[in-house]
Design a protein around this motif. Structure first.
Motif, PDB file in Angstrom:
ATOM      1  N   GLN A 140      30.430  32.509  37.178  1.00 59.72           N
ATOM      2  CA  GLN A 140      31.775  33.057  37.387  1.00 59.72           C
ATOM      3  C   GLN A 140      32.454  32.373  38.574  1.00 59.72           C
ATOM      4  N   ARG A 173      34.326  31.979  41.886  1.00 60.75           N
ATOM      5  CA  ARG A 173      34.374  32.855  43.042  1.00 60.75           C
ATOM      6  C   ARG A 173      35.813  33.047  43.496  1.00 60.75           C
ATOM      7  N   ARG A 174      36.292  34.272  43.526  1.00 65.90           N
ATOM      8  CA  ARG A 174      37.643  34.598  44.005  1.00 65.90           C
ATOM      9  C   ARG A 174      37.594  35.305  45.351  1.00 65.90           C
ATOM     10  N   THR A 210      40.284  36.716  50.260  1.00 65.96           N
ATOM     11  CA  THR A 210      40.712  36.224  48.950  1.00 65.96           C
ATOM     12  C   THR A 210      42.052  35.536  49.090  1.00 65.96           C
ATOM     13  N   HIS A 218      36.971  41.835  40.468  1.00 67.04           N
ATOM     14  CA  HIS A 218      36.178  40.771  41.080  1.00 67.04           C
ATOM     15  C   HIS A 218      35.217  41.432  42.063  1.00 67.04           C
TER      16      HIS A 218
END
Length: 538
Positions: free
Chosen positions: A19, A21-22, A44, A110
């Motif tokens: 996934q 990364r945010r 973020t 997230h």
């Protein structure tokens, strides 16, 4: 060049690693004193139109949130850099997992990274404390020392029960003994006589008098002529009565039928229309019923004789004896139940409910402890271990990250039960193709993260060096966690033990868990851990 491999334990989806990364996660320290604050920072980057929701709450897993700081916003061109800080602490020493926290960005979830944080105890300077002599050992007064108190209590309980029984027996209304009549005519005549002795008419209870009078007649007709007289209306009864006279060839006159019908209709008027006959009319109706019963009796002499033969004195005595035996059985059952209840109450009061559950009701882990144990070798590098049940092979091919598969020569996993069960055992071995550097601390952290991904909460960890017979020295981690039981739909508090070993190109893992309050399962875990023997990788 050695490659450092982190083995993630059980069911950690490779999607997590793939996934994008945010959210970035950082703490100012991973090891502090108990009660000290650790600052958690979540960052973020989003566009100026995005909507971001950071997590809130008083607890993040087992960590207390001391303060949630306002979100810092830094604008750069068409983007926002959002920074959210929290102050966290824990008041008990040990290792705690900071769980993955959900950050919602444009209605999409997230997650932050989970981290293992350690809170160490505060050292106490005993030289500055007052010292006192150790007190002598006090002799605890055991069960046998107070046995007379428990016996006295049981006797008092039984005595109170007997007094209550005597009181209820003495004050209950005396029941009339059931009279067994030889013939229906004898029964009807006795009931008519008893009806007159009640003096219902003199007391003004005319409705009750007619109800009893007609019931006597209906009961007699039903027992002798075999028609449903009690449940029929007056019209239905007279119609069935006429047909029965023809069918059974009874010598009854029309006057007898007419008199019966008149009395039944008069009774209907009294009961449903609140009619009030005169005293002479009531006396005439009583006479009509008596004559009707007598006429019917005369018309069926053979039937009467047959009934007299069946209902002889011997049959009556047998029924009375049977009824008496039934009453005695009820009394004996009540007494036995009272004794059993008293014994159970005594055992619970003196030894506790767990004693009853383990010795009388049954305990699944006690059956495991007392059953036949099996000693066997599992995996490569091999682990020789003793367990109450044979561990069955489990598919481990999809339980490791994709980037680690190319480094693994083989992986074997054997288990009994699951982490959400009341008792769980798992043995897992991994053999690598090339020489690798294995960090057992990271392996342990991966285990805890995987459990958290499976739904484990409030994970407490303690750690120590573990030595056993074999070729390697490892680490032992133990503690408690909360896990949802999917069948009973409730959260169980579990005690677990993880034992890890590393060899030149091999990793060996043993995991056992049980309900925290299950002391019998603790004996099973000790026996399993103490039986561990290791072999070298092939």
């Amino acid at each position: 060049m050695k490659i450092k491999v982190y083995i993630v334990f059980l069911f950690l989806s490779t999607v997590v690693f793939a996934q994008q990364r945010r959210v970035t996660t950082a703490v100012d320290s991973t090891k502090v004193k108990i009660g000290a604050q650790i600052n958690l920072t979540l960052k973020t980057t989003v566009d100026t139109l995005s909507k971001v929701i950071f997590p809130e709450g008083n607890l993040f897993g087992s960590l207390e949130v001391l303060e949630s700081y306002p979100t810092d916003t830094i604008r750069e061109d068409f983007k926002y850099h959002l920074v959210k800080k929290y102050g966290l602490t824990q008041w008990d020493s040990g290792s705690y997992v900071l769980p993955r926290l959900q950050i919602t960005i444009n209605d999409k979830a997230h997650f932050s990274d989970s981290l293992l944080l350690e809170f160490t105890p505060v050292a106490v300077d005993t030289l500055k404390q007052h010292m006192y002599d150790i007190k002598d050992i006090a002799q605890a007064e055991g069960f046998l020392g107070n046995w007379w108190m428990y016996v006295l209590g049981l006797l008092v309980l039984l005595g109170l029960g007997y007094l209550v029984y005597v009181y209820l027996k003495k004050n209950q209304k005396p029941k009339e003994e059931a009279i067994v009549y030889a013939t229906p005519i004898e029964k009807a005549t006795a009931h008519l006589k008893k009806l007159e002795q009640q003096h219902l008419v003199e007391r003004g209870e005319v409705k009750a008098y007619y109800s009893e009078l007609t019931d006597i007649a209906r009961t007699y007709i039903e027992e002798t002529i075999d028609i449903p007289a009690m449940e029929s209306t007056t019209a239905e009864l007279i119609d069935s009565f006429k047909k029965a006279i023809i069918r059974k060839k009874l010598s009854l006159s029309g006057e007898t039928i007419s008199n019966l019908e008149k009395v039944l209709k008069q009774a209907d008027l009294v009961k449903f229309a609140k009619s009030k006959p005169l005293e002479f009319e009531i006396a005439e109706d009583r006479t009509k019923i008596e004559k009707t019963i007598f006429k019917i009796h005369q018309s069926i002499p053979d039937l009467v004789e047959e009934e007299e033969d069946l209902d002889d004195s011997k049959s009556i005595q047998e029924r009375l004896a049977k009824k008496k035996r039934k009453q005695q059985l009820i009394i004996a059952s009540f007494g036995l139940g009272f004794v059993i209840f008293g014994v159970l109450a005594f055992l619970i009061a003196t030894k506790g409910f767990d004693y009853i559950k383990d010795n009388l009701i049954g305990h699944p882990t006690k059956e495991l402890l007392n059953g036949e144990w099996i000693t066997s070798e599992y995996g490569d590098p091999p682990i020789r271990i003793e367990t109450p049940k044979v561990l069955t092979r489990m598919d481990a091919s999809n339980m490791i990250p994709a980037e680690a598969k190319s480094k693994i020569k083989n992986i074997n996993m054997f288990g009994y039960g699951s982490l959400s069960d009341e008792f769980y055992t798992l043995v897992m071995t991994t053999n690598f193709k090339d020489s690798v550097a294995i960090d057992l601390e990271k392996v342990l952290e991966g285990n805890l993260k995987t459990w958290e991904a499976m739904g484990a909460q409030n994970i407490l960890v303690k750690q120590e060096v573990f030595n056993t017979q074999g070729v390697a020295q490892g680490i032992k981690a133990y503690g408690t966690l909360n896990m949802l039981d999917p069948i009973k739909k409730k959260s169980n508090k579990l005690y677990y033990v993880i034992v890890l070993f590393k060899q030149n190109n091999g990793l060996q893992q043993i995991v056992v868990s049980k309900l925290e309050e299950d002391e019998i399962a603790s004996e099973i875990i000790d026996r399993i851990i103490n039986s561990i023997e290791l072999g070298k990788a092939l």
